[in-house]
Structure formats: structure tokens, C-alpha cells
Design a protein around this motif. Structure first.
Motif, PDB file in Angstrom:
ATOM      1  N   PRO A  11       0.836  -1.194   0.026  1.00 19.45           N
ATOM      2  CA  PRO A  11       0.035  -0.048  -0.161  1.00 19.45           C
ATOM      3  C   PRO A  11       0.875   1.287  -0.063  1.00 19.45           C
ATOM      4  CG  PRO A  11      -0.721  -1.452   1.831  1.00 19.45           C
ATOM      5  CD  PRO A  11       0.627  -2.101   1.235  1.00 19.45           C
ATOM      6  N   ASN A  12       0.252   2.284  -0.696  1.00 21.46           N
ATOM      7  CA  ASN A  12       0.877   3.717  -0.440  1.00 21.46           C
ATOM      8  C   ASN A  12       2.073   3.539  -1.268  1.00 21.46           C
ATOM      9  OD1 ASN A  12      -0.881   4.922   0.784  1.00 21.46           O
ATOM     10  ND2 ASN A  12      -0.080   5.303   2.782  1.00 21.46           N
ATOM     11  N   VAL A  13       2.438   3.036  -2.137  1.00 23.62           N
ATOM     12  CA  VAL A  13       3.594   3.203  -3.008  1.00 23.62           C
ATOM     13  C   VAL A  13       3.463   3.933  -4.395  1.00 23.62           C
ATOM     14  CG1 VAL A  13       4.820   0.943  -2.106  1.00 23.62           C
ATOM     15  CG2 VAL A  13       3.549   0.921  -4.199  1.00 23.62           C
ATOM     16  N   GLY A  14       2.153   4.167  -4.570  1.00 22.25           N
ATOM     17  CA  GLY A  14       1.900   5.148  -5.819  1.00 22.25           C
ATOM     18  C   GLY A  14       1.202   4.156  -6.880  1.00 22.25           C
ATOM     19  N   LYS A  15       0.727   2.867  -6.577  1.00 20.82           N
ATOM     20  CA  LYS A  15       0.175   1.939  -7.666  1.00 20.82           C
ATOM     21  C   LYS A  15      -1.036   2.644  -8.229  1.00 20.82           C
ATOM     22  CE  LYS A  15      -0.858  -1.247  -4.875  1.00 20.82           C
ATOM     23  NZ  LYS A  15      -0.188  -0.424  -3.801  1.00 20.82           N
ATOM     24  N   SER A  16      -2.065   3.439  -7.514  1.00 20.01           N
ATOM     25  CA  SER A  16      -3.248   3.903  -7.981  1.00 20.01           C
ATOM     26  C   SER A  16      -2.862   5.215  -8.866  1.00 20.01           C
ATOM     27  CB  SER A  16      -4.417   4.349  -7.047  1.00 20.01           C
ATOM     28  OG  SER A  16      -4.502   3.115  -6.114  1.00 20.01           O
ATOM     29  N   THR A  17      -2.049   5.947  -8.245  1.00 16.14           N
ATOM     30  CA  THR A  17      -1.650   7.296  -9.300  1.00 16.14           C
ATOM     31  C   THR A  17      -1.033   6.738 -10.349  1.00 16.14           C
ATOM     32  OG1 THR A  17      -0.793   8.101  -6.912  1.00 16.14           O
ATOM     33  CG2 THR A  17       0.264   9.091  -8.982  1.00 16.14           C
ATOM     34  N   LEU A  18      -0.146   5.640 -10.676  1.00 13.43           N
ATOM     35  CA  LEU A  18       0.279   5.259 -11.820  1.00 13.43           C
ATOM     36  C   LEU A  18      -0.747   4.680 -12.810  1.00 13.43           C
ATOM     37  CD1 LEU A  18       3.253   5.072 -12.680  1.00 13.43           C
ATOM     38  CD2 LEU A  18       3.458   2.761 -11.912  1.00 13.43           C
ATOM     39  N   PHE A  19      -1.717   4.089 -11.974  1.00 14.06           N
ATOM     40  CA  PHE A  19      -2.998   3.235 -12.820  1.00 14.06           C
ATOM     41  C   PHE A  19      -3.728   4.213 -13.493  1.00 14.06           C
ATOM     42  CE2 PHE A  19      -6.956   1.159 -13.429  1.00 14.06           C
ATOM     43  CZ  PHE A  19      -6.662   0.298 -14.292  1.00 14.06           C
ATOM     44  N   ASN A  20      -4.157   5.293 -12.544  1.00 11.31           N
ATOM     45  CA  ASN A  20      -5.132   6.284 -13.145  1.00 11.31           C
ATOM     46  C   ASN A  20      -4.279   7.172 -14.243  1.00 11.31           C
ATOM     47  OD1 ASN A  20      -6.770   5.543 -11.134  1.00 11.31           O
ATOM     48  ND2 ASN A  20      -6.212   7.346  -9.858  1.00 11.31           N
ATOM     49  N   ALA A  21      -2.988   7.457 -14.273  1.00 12.35           N
ATOM     50  CA  ALA A  21      -2.100   8.103 -15.117  1.00 12.35           C
ATOM     51  C   ALA A  21      -2.290   7.270 -16.318  1.00 12.35           C
ATOM     52  CB  ALA A  21      -0.855   8.405 -14.824  1.00 12.35           C
ATOM     53  N   LEU A  22      -2.155   6.037 -16.214  1.00  9.73           N
ATOM     54  CA  LEU A  22      -2.445   5.132 -17.414  1.00  9.73           C
ATOM     55  C   LEU A  22      -3.704   5.002 -18.000  1.00  9.73           C
ATOM     56  CD1 LEU A  22      -0.829   1.890 -16.212  1.00  9.73           C
ATOM     57  CD2 LEU A  22      -0.071   2.873 -18.528  1.00  9.73           C
ATOM     58  N   THR A  23      -4.818   5.020 -17.319  1.00  3.45           N
ATOM     59  CA  THR A  23      -6.120   5.055 -17.969  1.00  3.45           C
ATOM     60  C   THR A  23      -6.478   6.602 -18.485  1.00  3.45           C
ATOM     61  OG1 THR A  23      -6.972   5.170 -15.754  1.00  3.45           O
ATOM     62  CG2 THR A  23      -7.051   3.151 -16.735  1.00  3.45           C
ATOM     63  N   LYS A  24      -6.156   7.415 -17.800  1.00  3.01           N
ATOM     64  CA  LYS A  24      -6.201   8.807 -18.415  1.00  3.01           C
ATOM     65  C   LYS A  24      -5.728   9.015 -19.704  1.00  3.01           C
ATOM     66  CE  LYS A  24      -7.072  12.594 -14.823  1.00  3.01           C
ATOM     67  NZ  LYS A  24      -6.195  12.944 -14.077  1.00  3.01           N
ATOM     68  N   LYS A  25      -4.412   8.316 -19.906  1.00  5.34           N
ATOM     69  CA  LYS A  25      -3.490   8.539 -21.009  1.00  5.34           C
ATOM     70  C   LYS A  25      -4.344   8.016 -22.218  1.00  5.34           C
ATOM     71  CE  LYS A  25       0.294   5.858 -22.445  1.00  5.34           C
ATOM     72  NZ  LYS A  25       1.157   6.650 -23.663  1.00  5.34           N
ATOM     73  N   GLN A  26      -5.040   7.162 -21.886  1.00  2.00           N
ATOM     74  CA  GLN A  26      -5.686   6.189 -22.634  1.00  2.00           C
ATOM     75  C   GLN A  26      -7.018   7.007 -23.338  1.00  2.00           C
ATOM     76  OE1 GLN A  26      -4.882   3.637 -24.645  1.00  2.00           O
ATOM     77  NE2 GLN A  26      -6.871   3.583 -26.026  1.00  2.00           N
ATOM     78  N   ILE A 244       5.111  12.462 -11.614  1.00  2.00           N
ATOM     79  CA  ILE A 244       5.077  13.264 -12.823  1.00  2.00           C
ATOM     80  C   ILE A 244       4.223  12.587 -13.945  1.00  2.00           C
ATOM     81  CG2 ILE A 244       6.712  13.743 -14.796  1.00  2.00           C
ATOM     82  CD1 ILE A 244       8.899  14.207 -12.384  1.00  2.00           C
ATOM     83  N   GLU A 245       3.843  11.512 -13.896  1.00  2.00           N
ATOM     84  CA  GLU A 245       3.201  10.689 -14.921  1.00  2.00           C
ATOM     85  C   GLU A 245       1.672  11.157 -14.359  1.00  2.00           C
ATOM     86  OE1 GLU A 245       4.055   9.024 -17.520  1.00  2.00           O
ATOM     87  OE2 GLU A 245       6.183   8.959 -16.659  1.00  2.00           O
ATOM     88  N   ALA A 246       1.339  11.403 -13.521  1.00  2.00           N
ATOM     89  CA  ALA A 246      -0.014  11.977 -13.240  1.00  2.00           C
ATOM     90  C   ALA A 246      -0.251  13.355 -13.416  1.00  2.00           C
ATOM     91  CB  ALA A 246      -0.340  11.673 -11.682  1.00  2.00           C
TER      92      ALA A 246
END
Ligand code: GDP
Length: 367
Positions: A11-26, A244-246
Motif C-alpha cells: 500500500p501507499n507506493v503509488g500504484k493507483s496514481t500510476l494506474f490512473n495516469a495510464l487510463t487517463k492517457k488512454q 510526474i506521470e500523473a
């Protein structure tokens, strides 16, 4: 064939932040591929590929269809997962279904974001996950060995071969080696396949680095690899800054390029991650390019022409006659199929042809 990558980590390592950045990118990509949200934890993104864009600019098709990568946000990694702790069992079952594991670990410090074990120690986080996967594999192996007993007593030769293989694997896993790093013959890999061992899966580590120390990333990666060379030999370490990805995900394409340039980067960390996963699994891309559709197809690196055709349709594989192949570079240089053909760059290939990355192919088949 879409590559599926499971995002896991404490938990709290940035998984959701990364995942959200991925789906937003799409969503921002507005690709022609029908994007559907199957489930909030699943995101399908395009494989970034400049060649596809260039082919499309030349051919001007009705549709452009990129290869895709499916990301699954798999929550629930805690020590004790193998015993069904928390969402443990579901977590491990979800891991079984992905092609590769992206283990996200944290290397950023932020007093506002609590670290579950108290200290930021990416190597320790990696060890926790590996231990959980290994313990589950040991359980699977013990189960399998017990199930073999009857057949061993009946002197079944295949059971005896399997038993010695499973025992060998078990000893290695007990000593902390993942199945992916044990040298196995093709026959041995085939025998093990049905057990779906978790440490046999391709894995890469995503290091969520500090946005304030980006200039030190290279040194940090080197330091971690030197600390555990055997671990990172079979598990590439990919640095990324989730923060930064976010931020990038909120910008338009030109702004993104500018922002990346100001940081000294040529591409997004997410694009590098997708590419690394592709390479790790030995996948390549070939193209079909016609007026209706320019499309990228994903295949295994050693796939023959009929196998590559089978990715489009099983009929193409069964009825395969030949493949007309032009390399992507030639296709672009000679402005399409006719030009390449006049220049003698179109090859007729048969069923033994091993498809190369970037081939533009038209299949001839008979059904
Ligand atoms: P998850 O539990 O692994 O899914 O973690 P989250 O993505 O929810 O992130 C947990 C917290 O850490 C959130 O408050 C994020 O804003 C923050 N966070 C995530 N990535 C970074 C990062 O790269 N830098 C900083 N400073 N904070 C981050």
C-alpha cells in the motif's frame, strides 16, 4: 493477443496514481480502438509505436488499430497473503491470470505519505512480495507431490520424472530462487506449465522515484542493482515517477513534450514501462496496411508466418499459402506496397519464414 500486466505492490507506493495516469492517457489518446472499461481495475492502453503512425500517414486508412496492453490493478499485497490474509487468496489468483507482474515499490520520501513498514526500502518491499509468491508456490508443489504418490507406487514412469522435477524445483524455491531464474529444458517447462507457478511469471520492478531527485535516478538504479545483481538479472528495474506521470496525464500532447523536455526526457515513463514489458515477454509487432485499416499485431518473437497469420484468424493459419512481406522501413521509403514491389523489396515467404519485428505483411490463404 493482448499482453496483460498486473500492477502489484504494498500500500501507499503509488500504484493507483500510476494506474490512473495510464487510463487517463488512454482516454486522452482518442484512439480508434474501442475502449471499454470492463472493470475499474482494468485499463487497456495502446502500445506506443511511431511506425504505426508513419504507416497510417502514408496509407490514410479508415481505421488505425494499435497493439494494446492491458493493465490490471491488483490490490491486496501484504505479508501473509499466501495464507489468505486480507484479500490474499484473491490477490494470488489474480496474479495467476496475468502475463507479467509489474511490482511497484517506493523510493520517494514524503512526510505526508505513510509507508506501511515505516521505512522506505524498495529491496525489502521486493523481498516481501517474492516471499509471498514463493510460499504459495511451495504449497502448490507440496500438494502436487502428495497427489503423485499413488502413481509413483504404481510405477508410472511419467509420474517418476515429474516427481524428480518437482522436487528439484521445490529445493530451489526453498533456497529463495524464483522459478523464472531456474534453467529448464523445453520439456521441463512444458511439464511445469499446468501448475501455473507464481514465481515462474515474468516480472519487472517499477521503482517510483522521488520527483525531487530525478537527476540522481541513474545512480540510484545502479546502486540497487549492485546490491542484488542476481535478483535484477531476471527482473528488470524500471524507474518512473508516478507523480510526474500523473501531472503529464493532465496536459495535451504539445505540453507533454515540452514538460518532458524541460526534465530532460524524450518519452514518458509509462511508455518505457510498456515497452520493457513487451521485450521481457519476447513479444514483437508486425503490421497489416490496407485502405480499410492499418493495424499492429502482437506475436512471439520466434513466430512463423502461419502462426502470425493465426493471430488475425485461425482460418488464416490453417489455410496459409504464403506471406507477402515488406519491411516497415522499405514500405515507408518506397511510399507503400506498389513502390516497394517495383523496387524489388516485396518478398514472397513460405510457412517456415520467421516474422521480423516491423514486417508489413499481406497473407495469401485458402479456406
Ligand atoms: P497505492 O496505495 O500504492 O495505490 O498508492 P497511491 O497511488 O494511492 O498513493 C499513495 C499516496 O502517495 C497518495 O497520496 C499519492 O498522492 C502519493 N504518491 C504517489 N506517488 C507519489 C510520488 O511519486 N511522489 C510523491 N511525493 N507522492 C506520491
Amino acid at each position: 493477443m493482448s499482453l496483460t500486466i498486473g500492477i502489484v505492490g504494498p500500500p501507499n507506493v503509488g500504484k493507483s496514481t500510476l494506474f490512473n495516469a495510464l487510463t487517463k492517457k488512454q482516454n486522452a489518446q482518442a484512439s480508434n480502438f474501442p475502449f471499454t472499461t470492463i472493470n475499474p481495475n482494468i485499463g487497456i492502453v495502446d502500445l506506443p509505436d511511431n511506425r504505426l503512425q508513419k504507416l497510417a500517414e502514408l496509407v490514410q486508412p479508415t481505421r488505425i488499430v494499435p497493439a494494446t496492453v492491458t493493465f490490471v490493478d491488483i490490490a491486496g499485497l501484504v505479508a501473509g497473503a499466501h495464507q489468505g490474509e486480507g484479500l490474499g487468496n484473491k490477490f494470488l489468483a489474480n496474479i495467476r491470470d496475468v502475463d507479467a507482474i509489474a511490482l511497484v515499490v517506493r523510493d520517494f520520501t514524503d512526510p505526508d505519505v505513510v509507508h506501511v513498514t515505516g521505512v522506505v526500502d524498495p529491496l525489502e518491499d521486493i523481498h516481501i512480495l517474492q516471499t509471498e509468491l514463493a510460499l504459495k508456490d511451495l504449497e502448490t508443489l507440496e500438494h502436487a507431490l502428495a497427489n503423485l504418490e499413488g502413481k509413483i507406487k504404481a510405477r508410472d514412469p511419467e509420474a517418476t520424472t515429474l516427481q524428480s522435477l518437482l522436487k528439484r524445483i521445490k529445493t530451489e524455491v526453498e533456497q529463495g530462487r524464483g522459478v523464472r531464474s531456474i534453467p529448464l529444458s523445453q520439456a521441463e517447462s512444458a511439464r511445469l506449465k499446468s501448475f501455473r507457478l507464481l514465481t515462474a511469471k515474468a516480472m519487472l520492478c517499477v521503482l517510483n522515484v522521488s520527483e525531487t531527485k530525478l537527476d540522481k535516478t541513474g545512480e540510484r538504479i545502479k546502486e540497487l542493482i549492485e546490491a542484488e545483481p542476481s535478483l535484477f538479472a531476471s527482473t528488470p528495474l524500471v524507474p518512473i515517477s508516478a507523480k510526474i506521470e500523473a501531472e503529464l496525464s493532465t496536459l495535451n500532447e504539445n505540453e507533454q513534450i515540452e514538460y518532458l523536455a524541460s526534465l530532460g526526457f524524450k518519452e514518458r515513463g509509462l511508455d518505457r514501462l510498456i515497452r520493457e514489458a513487451f521485450a521481457l515477454l519476447g513479444l514483437i509487432t508486425y503490421f497489416t496496411a490496407g485502405p480499410k485499416e492499418v493495424r499492429a499485431w502482437t506475436i512471439q518473437r520466434d513466430a512463423t508466418a502461419p502462426q502470425a497469420a493465426g493471430v488475425i484468424h485461425t482460418d488464416f493459419e490453417r489455410g496459409f499459402i504464403k506471406a507477402e512481406v515488406i519491411s516497415c522501413a522499405d514500405f515507408l521509403t518506397y511510399h507503400g506496397k506498389d513502390g516497394a514491389q517495383s523496387a524489388g523489396k516485396l518478398r514472397q515467404e513460405g510457412r517456415d519464414y520467421v516474422v521480423a519485428d516491423g514486417d508489413v505483411i499481406e497473407f495469401r490463404f485458402n479456406v
